[in-house]
Every structure is written in C-alpha cells, then in structure tokens.
Scaffold this active site. Structure first.
Site, PDB file in Angstrom:
ATOM      1  N   ASN A  13      68.710  67.052  54.614  1.00  0.00           N
ATOM      2  CA  ASN A  13      68.633  65.718  54.013  1.00  0.00           C
ATOM      3  C   ASN A  13      69.150  65.848  52.581  1.00  0.00           C
ATOM      4  O   ASN A  13      68.456  66.399  51.730  1.00  0.00           O
ATOM      5  CB  ASN A  13      67.175  65.241  54.040  1.00  0.00           C
ATOM      6  N   TRP A  14      70.344  65.372  52.359  1.00  0.00           N
ATOM      7  CA  TRP A  14      70.966  65.531  51.045  1.00  0.00           C
ATOM      8  C   TRP A  14      70.404  64.558  50.011  1.00  0.00           C
ATOM      9  O   TRP A  14      70.748  64.653  48.840  1.00  0.00           O
ATOM     10  CB  TRP A  14      72.486  65.401  51.158  1.00  0.00           C
ATOM     11  N   GLU A 170      56.247  66.165  56.976  1.00  0.00           N
ATOM     12  CA  GLU A 170      56.572  66.569  55.610  1.00  0.00           C
ATOM     13  C   GLU A 170      55.394  66.239  54.694  1.00  0.00           C
ATOM     14  O   GLU A 170      55.241  65.083  54.280  1.00  0.00           O
ATOM     15  CB  GLU A 170      57.811  65.820  55.108  1.00  0.00           C
ATOM     16  N   GLY A 176      59.967  69.325  47.384  1.00  0.00           N
ATOM     17  CA  GLY A 176      60.591  69.589  46.085  1.00  0.00           C
ATOM     18  C   GLY A 176      59.705  70.321  45.094  1.00  0.00           C
ATOM     19  O   GLY A 176      60.017  70.370  43.907  1.00  0.00           O
ATOM     20  N   GLY A 236      65.506  69.616  52.261  1.00  0.00           N
ATOM     21  CA  GLY A 236      66.056  68.840  51.155  1.00  0.00           C
ATOM     22  C   GLY A 236      66.954  69.702  50.298  1.00  0.00           C
ATOM     23  O   GLY A 236      68.090  70.033  50.654  1.00  0.00           O
ATOM     24  N   GLY A 237      66.440  70.130  49.143  1.00  0.00           N
ATOM     25  CA  GLY A 237      67.228  70.850  48.148  1.00  0.00           C
ATOM     26  C   GLY A 237      68.049  72.003  48.695  1.00  0.00           C
ATOM     27  O   GLY A 237      69.226  72.169  48.337  1.00  0.00           O
TER      28      GLY A 237
HETATM   29  O1  LIG Z   1      62.026  65.860  51.646  1.00  0.00           O
HETATM   30  C1  LIG Z   1      62.490  66.844  52.173  1.00  0.00           C
HETATM   31  C2  LIG Z   1      63.439  66.727  53.304  1.00  0.00           C
HETATM   32  O2  LIG Z   1      63.466  65.437  53.826  1.00  0.00           O
HETATM   33  C3  LIG Z   1      62.150  68.208  51.720  1.00  0.00           C
HETATM   34  O3  LIG Z   1      62.730  68.401  50.475  1.00  0.00           O
HETATM   35  P1  LIG Z   1      62.744  69.876  49.831  1.00  0.00           P
HETATM   36  O4  LIG Z   1      63.257  70.812  50.903  1.00  0.00           O
HETATM   37  O5  LIG Z   1      63.669  69.767  48.668  1.00  0.00           O
HETATM   38  O6  LIG Z   1      61.334  70.202  49.478  1.00  0.00           O
END
Ligand SMILES: O=C(CO)COP(=O)(O)O
Length: 253
Positions: A13-14, A170, A176, A236-237
């Site tokens: 997920n960018w 999640e 994050g 995410g990141g």
């Molecule tokens: O929200 C996320 C994916 O949808 C997770 O984000 P991170 O991997 O940056 O913690």
C-alpha cells in the site's frame, strides 16, 4: 483433513507516495517477482490513483497485480474528487483496499460505508481488501476481539467469497510505528477472524485470505508470515522500496 491454506498475498500500500518516476521501483519489483522472489505468493502493489493506469499498462498483465487504495460506493455520479470501483477496473486494477484505518480516521468512514465500498468492488469485479484493526486504547482496554469482530461483521460485503474478498488485520498502533504485536497476539486475532469468517461464510470462510499489516519489514516477515492463519501481508512504508518489498515476499520462497 485440514483445509488447504489459501495462496498467500503480499500487498504493498503506497498510500500518498509515488510519482511517475516510481515506475523504476515497480519495474524492480516486477523483475524480482518474475525471478521467483515472491515464491508461491501473489504480489500486489496499490499505488495512488494517479499511477494506476500507467502501472497497469506498463506491466501488461505481468505480476505484480495493481490495485487501488479506496473507491466510492457508487458507479458514477456527482461526487467531485471520488473514484468509482468501475474506474479502477477500467484503469487496469484488479484489487482495491477499503476501510483502511487512515480512511476511517481521516474521512470518518464507518463500517456501513466500508461495506458499501467493498460491495462496489465486488460489483466491479475487483477483489476487495477490507481493513480492520483496533487502536492502542482499545487493545489496552482488552477490547481487541470485540472491536475486530464488530468491524468485520459490519464491513464484510454481501456476496463475499474466498476469491473476491481479503481481510487485512492492521492494528492501528502498529501502522508506521515500528511496533508489532507478538506472534501470539497476531495468532489470537487471526484465529478469531477465521472463526468469524467460518460463521459468516460457512465453508467459504476457510479460503478467505487474512493479511497482517503494521510495520511489516524484511526482518520480521518470516516470523509474522509463519503465524497460523496469516495468509500474507499488507505493507506500507516497506513496500516503497523494491528491495524491502521483495525481502518481505521472500518469506514465501
Ligand atoms: O497501513 C499499513 C498498510 O496498509 C501498514 O503501514 P506500515 O507498513 O508503514 O506500518
């Protein structure tokens, strides 16, 4: 006999990141996946709306699949700034994330809204990735399973099947932050979700993929992906860098 585990899904997920030049990162991901870097897992990248058509055209059906990060519930109409599931499909997307906690928080999306969006995804022929997860306060109050159960029941689209619906657990406090639940905590929640899916969808519930998301990195991927009823990751990141995305996908090699 235990039901066969579903094919895992490793999804990036960018969020609100990525410009045309990010196609270089996409190419590196595609090369890594083509070389077997995701093993038996399916790979998916969800870039911002602005890149979906270009990325899908660039890949021309090769992995990773391309998905959206949100959609409107209606197929068209006077909704300035919104994007319909049908438009995502038309642009070459095969999946869409709905109900991410950032949308629930930033845009006040309720379970009813998320459910309508997930149903729009199915109507358009997209796979809906429905996100659920508790806040830190809810976890500390011992309400995790209550919250997750309520969100799941309220957000699951009518007509959900193992093929058209994915659940992403999640925990909001893990997104994050570099924090993750313990493997035992992830197992407890994923087993609970599996049980709820089996009640809601009968035998179909066994095949619905349940992703874990929240600070997944190459260093913790093998442990998290090895947990019972974890059928992949929503990243995410770490999905913004091909090396990190592939380092996570390597858990399935
Ligand atoms: O929200 C996320 C994916 O949808 C997770 O984000 P991170 O991997 O940056 O913690």
């Amino acid at each position: 006999m235990a039901p066969a585990r579903p094919r895992p899904l490793v999804a990036g997920n960018w969020k609100m990141n990525g410009l045309a030049a990010s196609a270089a990162e996409l190419d590196a991901i595609a090369e890594g996946v083509a070389a077997g870097g995701a093993g038996r897992a399916e790979a998916l990248i969800c870039p911002p709306f602005t890149l979906i058509a270009a990325f899908a055209a660039r890949l021309a059906g090769k992995a990773p699949a391309i998905g959206g990060q949100d959609c409107h519930a209606k197929p068209s109409g006077a909704h300035t700034g919104d994007v319909a599931a049908e438009m995502l499909r038309d642009a070459g997307a095969s999946h869409v994330i709905v109900g991410h906690s950032e949308r629930r928080t930033d845009h006040g999306e309720t379970d009813d809204v998320v459910k309508a969006k997930a149903e729009a995804a199915l109507r358009a022929g997209l796979v809906a990735i429905v996100c659920i997860g508790e806040t830190r306060a809810e976890r500390e109050a011992g309400k995790t399973l209550d919250v997750v159960g309520t969100q799941l029941a309220g957000s699951l689209p009518a007509g959900a099947t193992a093929a058209n619906t994915v659940i992403a657990y999640e925990p909001v406090w893990a997104i994050g932050t570099g924090l993750t639940p313990t493997a035992a905590d992830v197992k407890e929640v994923h087993n609970f979700i599996r049980g709820q899916l089996s009640v809601a969808l009968a035998s179909e519930g066994a095949g619905v993929r349940i992703l874990y998301g929240g600070s997944v990195k190459p260093a913790n991927a093998a442990e998290l992906m090895g947990v019972e009823n974890v059928d992949g990751a929503l990243i995410g990141g770490a999905s913004l860098k091909a090396a990190d995305f592939l380092g996570i996908a390597a858990a399935y090699k």
